[in-house]
Design an enzyme around this catalytic site. Structure first.
Site, PDB file in Angstrom:
ATOM      1  N   ARG A 135       0.869  -1.178   0.000  1.00 28.69           N
ATOM      2  CA  ARG A 135       0.000   0.000   0.000  1.00 28.69           C
ATOM      3  C   ARG A 135       0.907   1.229   0.000  1.00 28.69           C
ATOM      4  O   ARG A 135       1.975   1.234   0.621  1.00 28.69           O
ATOM      5  CB  ARG A 135      -0.910   0.022   1.234  1.00 28.69           C
ATOM      6  N   GLU A 181      -3.026   7.900  -3.822  1.00 26.04           N
ATOM      7  CA  GLU A 181      -3.790   7.351  -4.939  1.00 26.04           C
ATOM      8  C   GLU A 181      -5.211   7.880  -4.952  1.00 26.04           C
ATOM      9  O   GLU A 181      -5.807   8.012  -3.879  1.00 26.04           O
ATOM     10  CB  GLU A 181      -3.881   5.816  -4.783  1.00 26.04           C
ATOM     11  N   HIS A 241      -1.064   0.575  -9.455  1.00 28.14           N
ATOM     12  CA  HIS A 241      -1.715  -0.368  -8.514  1.00 28.14           C
ATOM     13  C   HIS A 241      -2.352  -1.545  -9.278  1.00 28.14           C
ATOM     14  O   HIS A 241      -3.543  -1.803  -9.150  1.00 28.14           O
ATOM     15  CB  HIS A 241      -2.774   0.362  -7.671  1.00 28.14           C
TER      16      HIS A 241
HETATM   17  N1  LIG Z   1      -0.600  -3.925  -5.358  1.00 26.66           N
HETATM   18  C1  LIG Z   1      -1.488  -4.891  -5.410  1.00 26.66           C
HETATM   19  O1  LIG Z   1      -2.093  -5.129  -6.440  1.00 26.66           O
HETATM   20  C2  LIG Z   1      -1.751  -5.735  -4.191  1.00 26.66           C
HETATM   21  C3  LIG Z   1      -2.306  -7.015  -4.360  1.00 26.66           C
HETATM   22  C4  LIG Z   1      -2.519  -7.798  -3.238  1.00 26.66           C
HETATM   23  C5  LIG Z   1      -2.213  -7.331  -1.965  1.00 26.66           C
HETATM   24  N2  LIG Z   1      -1.708  -6.070  -1.832  1.00 26.66           N
HETATM   25  C6  LIG Z   1      -1.350  -5.555  -0.495  1.00 26.66           C
HETATM   26  O2  LIG Z   1      -0.354  -6.417   0.047  1.00 26.66           O
HETATM   27  C7  LIG Z   1      -0.661  -6.656   1.417  1.00 26.66           C
HETATM   28  C8  LIG Z   1      -0.092  -8.002   1.814  1.00 26.66           C
HETATM   29  O3  LIG Z   1      -0.811  -9.046   1.167  1.00 26.66           O
HETATM   30  P1  LIG Z   1      -0.825 -10.525   1.775  1.00 26.66           P
HETATM   31  O4  LIG Z   1      -1.847 -11.267   1.010  1.00 26.66           O
HETATM   32  O5  LIG Z   1       0.526 -11.084   1.810  1.00 26.66           O
HETATM   33  O6  LIG Z   1      -1.351 -10.234   3.231  1.00 26.66           O
HETATM   34  P2  LIG Z   1      -1.266 -11.188   4.497  1.00 26.66           P
HETATM   35  O7  LIG Z   1      -2.172 -10.610   5.513  1.00 26.66           O
HETATM   36  O8  LIG Z   1      -1.442 -12.611   4.100  1.00 26.66           O
HETATM   37  O9  LIG Z   1       0.252 -11.022   4.991  1.00 26.66           O
HETATM   38  C9  LIG Z   1       0.756  -9.846   5.537  1.00 26.66           C
HETATM   39  C10 LIG Z   1       1.896 -10.203   6.474  1.00 26.66           C
HETATM   40  O10 LIG Z   1       2.486  -8.977   6.927  1.00 26.66           O
HETATM   41  C11 LIG Z   1       2.845  -9.188   8.291  1.00 26.66           C
HETATM   42  N3  LIG Z   1       3.049  -7.901   8.957  1.00 26.66           N
HETATM   43  C12 LIG Z   1       2.155  -7.109   9.591  1.00 26.66           C
HETATM   44  N4  LIG Z   1       2.762  -6.007  10.091  1.00 26.66           N
HETATM   45  C13 LIG Z   1       4.074  -6.102   9.765  1.00 26.66           C
HETATM   46  C14 LIG Z   1       5.204  -5.273   9.987  1.00 26.66           C
HETATM   47  N5  LIG Z   1       5.129  -4.136  10.665  1.00 26.66           N
HETATM   48  N6  LIG Z   1       6.396  -5.678   9.491  1.00 26.66           N
HETATM   49  C15 LIG Z   1       6.513  -6.844   8.806  1.00 26.66           C
HETATM   50  N7  LIG Z   1       5.469  -7.681   8.594  1.00 26.66           N
HETATM   51  C16 LIG Z   1       4.263  -7.314   9.060  1.00 26.66           C
HETATM   52  C17 LIG Z   1       1.713 -10.019   8.861  1.00 26.66           C
HETATM   53  O11 LIG Z   1       2.098 -10.685  10.054  1.00 26.66           O
HETATM   54  C18 LIG Z   1       1.435 -10.982   7.711  1.00 26.66           C
HETATM   55  O12 LIG Z   1       2.161 -12.184   7.833  1.00 26.66           O
HETATM   56  C19 LIG Z   1      -2.185  -6.574   1.494  1.00 26.66           C
HETATM   57  O13 LIG Z   1      -2.615  -6.192   2.775  1.00 26.66           O
HETATM   58  C20 LIG Z   1      -2.532  -5.521   0.454  1.00 26.66           C
HETATM   59  O14 LIG Z   1      -2.609  -4.267   1.077  1.00 26.66           O
HETATM   60  C21 LIG Z   1      -1.471  -5.269  -2.915  1.00 26.66           C
HETATM   61  O1  LIG Z   2      -5.655  -5.719  -1.933  1.00 26.62           O
HETATM   62  C1  LIG Z   2      -5.718  -6.182  -3.068  1.00 26.62           C
HETATM   63  O2  LIG Z   2      -6.208  -7.308  -3.295  1.00 26.62           O
HETATM   64  C2  LIG Z   2      -5.177  -5.407  -4.245  1.00 26.62           C
HETATM   65  O3  LIG Z   2      -4.573  -4.238  -3.827  1.00 26.62           O
HETATM   66  C3  LIG Z   2      -6.198  -5.225  -5.312  1.00 26.62           C
HETATM   67  O4  LIG Z   2      -5.627  -5.594  -6.532  1.00 26.62           O
HETATM   68  C4  LIG Z   2      -6.681  -3.828  -5.410  1.00 26.62           C
HETATM   69  O5  LIG Z   2      -7.445  -3.683  -6.561  1.00 26.62           O
HETATM   70  P1  LIG Z   2      -8.743  -2.744  -6.557  1.00 26.62           P
HETATM   71  O6  LIG Z   2      -9.603  -3.264  -5.486  1.00 26.62           O
HETATM   72  O7  LIG Z   2      -8.297  -1.369  -6.225  1.00 26.62           O
HETATM   73  O8  LIG Z   2      -9.329  -2.900  -7.904  1.00 26.62           O
END
Ligand SMILES: NC(=O)c1ccc[n+]([C@@H]2O[C@H](COP(=O)([O-])OP(=O)(O)OC[C@H]3O[C@@H](n4cnc5c(N)ncnc54)[C@H](O)[C@@H]3O)[C@@H](O)[C@H]2O)c1
Ligand SMILES: O=C(O)[C@H](O)[C@H](O)COP(=O)(O)O
Length: 385
Positions: free
Chosen positions: A207, A236, A253
Site C-alpha cells: 500500500r 492514490e 496499482h
Molecule cells: N498492489 C497490489 O495489487 C496488491 C495485491 C494484493 C495485496 N496487496 C497488499 O499487500 C498486502 C499483503 O498481502 P498478503 O496477502 O501477503 O497479506 P497477508 O495478511 O497474508 O500477509 C501480511 C503479512 O504482513 C505481516 N506484517 C504485519 N505487520 C508487519 C510489519 N510491521 N512488518 C513486517 N510484517 C508485518 C503479517 O504478520 C502478515 O504475515 C495486502 O494487505 C494488500 O494491502 C497489494
Molecule cells: O488488496 C488487493 O487485493 C489489491 O490491492 C487489489 O488488486 C486492489 O485492486 P482494486 O480493489 O483497487 O481494484
C-alpha cells in the site's frame, strides 16, 4: 435482495444474479445515498466503508473482493454487527509475478544478475511467503521480516534493520496499519530510506503509505544509486509526477491485476455470502472462468538456463508495459483531476493478463528441451485453483 457492487468486480451476474437485484456503480461513487435500500455491499479497494456510512441502511453484509482491508473500518463494522468478508490470497500469484518482472528489469538496467542478490521480504503472509518459495526455488538468498509471526514464536525471521543492513533488494508485502505495535504506515520513513545499502532495489506493491512518499522523493533527489519500483502511491489515485519520474518502475496499482486474481476474489466473496445466508454455494470458479490459452515459449535445446528463464518470465508478465502506460498517461494529463481519472482508467481498462505456475516454469527452465511444452501446461492449469 438488493446488492450494490463496484462495477469493476467481474462475474457478478454469474455468481450473484440468482440472489436478486444488482446495482453496479463506480467504486469511488458508492456512498450512503447509493446504498440506502441495499442489503449487501460488495466493494474493491477504492471504496471506504465505515459503520457511519451504513447507519440507517439495511446493509448487513460487506464483502471486499481484495486481499487488503485497510479501506474498511473493521472494528466499527464489527461493533455494528455487520458481517465482513475479504478475499485472502486471491491475487497473490499476480503480485509475485509482478515482483519477479521488476527484478528482471532492474537486472537488465544495472547489467547485473538478480539471482545473486539477497532479497529481503517485509511481510511474509500470502504474497510474501509465495515470493519466498519461488525465490528459494531459484536458489536466491532471502531474509524474511515479519514481527507479528516472529512474536507468535515462529522461527526464521529477521529484524527490519537487519534487512536494511544486509539486503540488496527489499520487497514490501505488509497490510497498511495506521497504529499499534506493528504499524506499517511510513514503515520506510526518511531515516530507513536514507540507510538503504548502495544500489538497493526497493519494490513496494503493498500500500502506498507504507513508504513515506515525500521522504522517498527527497532521498531519490539525492541518491541516484537506488532503483525503486512503486505500484502503490501514498495519495492514490494521484501520483506525484516528480516521484514517478525518479522511480525506475512506476505502475498504477496493478501488481495483482491478473484476471485469475480478480475472479478468485469474486468467487471467495460469493462463498462467504452463501455461508452468511446459509445457502449452498452451487457455482464454482471452474464452471465460470475462461480457460487460459497455452503460452508460447520458443526455446531451442541447449539454450542457457538463465536466458530460458528470462524469456519465460517475460512471457508470463512484463512490468515494462504497465510502466509505459502510466508514464504516457502522466505525460498527457493536463491537470491533477485528469491524472486521477487517468489512473483509474488504466485500472478499469486493464489488459487481459493470466497467471502461470511459476514453480513449473522454473523447473522447465533447467530443461530447455522440454520447456515449451511444460510452460504451456503451466498456463493451462495455473489459472484458477
Ligand atoms: N498492489 C497490489 O495489487 C496488491 C495485491 C494484493 C495485496 N496487496 C497488499 O499487500 C498486502 C499483503 O498481502 P498478503 O496477502 O501477503 O497479506 P497477508 O495478511 O497474508 O500477509 C501480511 C503479512 O504482513 C505481516 N506484517 C504485519 N505487520 C508487519 C510489519 N510491521 N512488518 C513486517 N510484517 C508485518 C503479517 O504478520 C502478515 O504475515 C495486502 O494487505 C494488500 O494491502 C497489494
Ligand atoms: O488488496 C488487493 O487485493 C489489491 O490491492 C487489489 O488488486 C486492489 O485492486 P482494486 O480493489 O483497487 O481494484
Amino acid at each position: 435482495m438488493h446488492i450494490v457492487a463496484d462495477e469493476n468486480i467481474p462475474l457478478l451476474d454469474e455468481f450473484l444474479g440468482e440472489f436478486g437485484r444488482l446495482t453496479r456503480l463506480p467504486g469511488r461513487l458508492i456512498d450512503h445515498t447509493s446504498i440506502a435500500d441495499a442489503d449487501v455491499l460488495l466493494v474493491r479497494s477504492v471504496t471506504r466503508v465505515s459503520a457511519e456510512m451504513l447507519a440507517g441502511t439495511p446493509v448487513r453484509f460487506v464483502g471486499t473482493c481484495t486481499i487488503g482491508t485497510d479501506h474498511l473500518d473493521l472494528a466499527g463494522l464489527d461493533a455494528a454487527g455487520i458481517e465482513v468478508a475479504s478475499a485472502p490470497g486471491c491475487n497473490a500469484r499476480g503480485v509475485v509475478e509482478y515482483v519477479l518482472s521488476c527484478l528482471l528489469t532492474f537486472a537488465e538496467r544495472s547489467a547485473s544478475r538478480w539471482q545473486d542478490r539477497v532479497v529481503g521480504i517485509v511481510g511474509v503472509g500470502e504474497v510474501g511467503s509465495r515470493l519466498a518459495t519461488v525465490l528459494q526455488a531459484l536458489g536466491v538468498k532471502t531474509l524474511l521480516c515479519d514481527p507479528p509471526r516472529a512474536e507468535r514464536g515462529e522461527p526464521g525471521f529477521a529484524d527490519i534493520e537487519e534487512l536494511i543492513r544486509h539486503c540488496d533488494v527489499i520487497s514490501c508485502h505488509v497490510p497498511l496499519t495506521m497504529d499499534g505495535p506493528h504499524q506499517t504506515r511510513h514503515l520506510f520513513d526518511g531515516s530507513r530510506l536514507a540507510r538503504l545499502r548502495p544500489g538497493t532495489w526497493l519494490i513496494n506493491s503493498s500500500r502506498g503509505p507504507v513508504v513515506d512518499n515525500t521522504a522517498l522523493l527527497d532521498v531519490l533527489q539525492r541518491r541516484s544509486d537506488l532503483l525503486v519500483a512503486l505500484d502503490v502511491w501514498e495519495h492514490e489515485p494521484l501520483v506525484t509526477p516528480e516521484l514517478a519520474a525518479l522511480c525506475a518502475l512506476a505502475t498504477p496499482h496493478i501488481a495483482g491485476y491478473s484476471l485469475d486474481g480478480k475472479l478468485r476474489g469474486t468467487a471467495q466473496i460469493y462463498q462467504a455470502l452463501c455461508r452468511f445466508l446459509d445457502v449452498p454455494a452451487t457455482m464454482t470458479l471452474e464452471q465460470l472462468a475462461p480457460r487460459s490459452g497455452a503460452g508460447e515459449w520458443l526455446v531451442e535445446p541447449g539454450t542457457p538456463e538463465d536466458w530460458a528463464l528470462t524469456r519465460a518470465l517475460r512471457l508470463v508478465y512484463d512490468v515494462r508495459d504497465d510502466d509505459a502506460r502510466l508514464r504516457a498517461m502522466l505525460a498527457a494529463a493536463s491537470s491533477e483531476q485528469a491524472s486521477r481519472e487517468g489512473f483509474d482508467r488504466l485500472r478499469k481498462d486493464y489488459p487481459l493478463r493470466r497467471e502461470c505456475n511459476l514453480l513449473r516454469v522454473i523447473t522447465a527452465a533447467s530443461e530447455p528441451q522440454v520447456a515449451r511444452r511444460v510452460l504451456a501446461a503451466g498456463f493451462d492449469s495455473g489459472g484458477v485453483e
